[in-house]
Design a protein around this motif. Structure first.
Motif, short mmCIF file in Angstrom:
data_model
loop_
_atom_site.label_atom_id
_atom_site.label_comp_id
_atom_site.label_asym_id
_atom_site.label_seq_id
_atom_site.Cartn_x
_atom_site.Cartn_y
_atom_site.Cartn_z
N ARG A 60 0.83 -1.21 0.00
CA ARG A 60 0.00 0.00 0.00
C ARG A 60 0.86 1.26 0.00
O ARG A 60 0.52 2.27 -0.62
N GLU B 255 0.89 4.29 -2.79
CA GLU B 255 0.84 5.70 -2.41
C GLU B 255 1.99 6.47 -3.04
O GLU B 255 1.80 7.58 -3.55
N ASP C 180 -7.47 11.15 -0.58
CA ASP C 180 -6.28 10.39 -0.96
C ASP C 180 -6.63 9.56 -2.19
O ASP C 180 -7.60 8.80 -2.19
N GLU D 135 -7.01 5.65 -1.89
CA GLU D 135 -8.20 5.29 -1.11
C GLU D 135 -9.48 5.61 -1.89
O GLU D 135 -10.45 4.84 -1.86
N SER E 145 -9.95 2.99 -4.59
CA SER E 145 -10.40 1.73 -3.99
C SER E 145 -11.87 1.80 -3.61
O SER E 145 -12.65 0.88 -3.88
N GLY E 146 -12.28 2.91 -3.00
CA GLY E 146 -13.66 3.06 -2.57
C GLY E 146 -14.64 3.11 -3.72
O GLY E 146 -15.78 2.64 -3.60
#
Length: 225
Positions: free
Chosen positions: A35, A39, A93, A96, A99-100
């Motif tokens: 992860r 990033e 971010d 994130e 992914s969401g």
């Protein structure tokens, strides 16, 4: 799966960085090391390499010759709403957020970059941050959203402003779309010209900046809805 990642700039297209992947195989996407690498990639992809370069250098070309991706206004509105909503509150971010929303990087970045081009948002340090126009858009009703989008489109997408000027200047307020496609081919390939004109046409029709009549391949101001 790879052991080496190359980062390319979009304008001009050249290698601007390399990231070595030293995570042992097999790799777990939920591992903190994995992860952290994701990033790092997002940060590198959104950092400014030269503060002297204009913000419009997201896409190949400049002025009316800027090649643009076809991104729907629904996708643009959806991303603005997601960034504005809890728990993001205007800044998210990117890993994130992707992914969401179940987005791959290739799906997310064109949408985010168009938002930056239109000055609805800004990409910085692996995050996407709403600018004042993006905040206003997120809180506006349907009609006000169209007005805000029209203002940003005409201010920051030269091709849209060019088409609107031509239509304003003609007594008939009409023009063949092919005329603008031919102009674009002076700057880019036929396929890129088609894609760019399609993108601007979709955005302009949504914002009621001008209309496009498919049967006659005609732009006009007669019926902007």
């Amino acid at each position: 799966m790879c052991d080496r990642i190359l980062l390319f700039s979009s304008n001009p297209g050249r290698v601007i960085g390399e990231i070595k992947v030293e995570i042992p195989q097999p790799r777990n996407r939920q591992d903190p090391t994995f992860r952290a690498l994701v990033e790092q990639i997002y940060v590198r992809m959104t950092q400014k390499n030269d503060d002297s370069q204009p913000r419009d250098g997201l896409f190949p070309g400049s002025g009316i010759g800027m090649a643009l991706p076809v991104v729907s206004t629904n996708a643009l509105a959806g991303l603005i709403e997601a960034i504005n909503a809890e728990p993001n509150n205007g800044r998210a971010d990117l890993p994130e957020l992707a992914s969401g929303l179940l987005y791959e990087t290739d799906d997310l970045f064109p949408i985010a970059e168009v938002l930056q081009l239109l000055r609805f948002a800004e990409l910085v340090g692996g995050d996407i941050k709403l600018l004042p126009a993006g905040r206003r858009y997120a809180l506006a009703d349907v009609d006000e959203r169209k007005k805000i989008f029209a203002q940003q489109l005409l201010s920051y997408v030269p091709l849209a402003a060019h088409i609107r000027r031509v239509l304003d200047d003609r007594p008939s307020h009409k023009s063949q779309a092919r005329r603008f496609h031919d102009e674009l081919e002076d700057f880019m390939s036929e396929s890129y010209a088609s894609r760019t004109l399609k993108a601007v046409t979709q955005w302009a029709r949504y914002a009621e900046v001008f209309a496009y009549h498919e049967t006659t391949d005609l732009f006009s101001l007669d019926d902007p809805t």
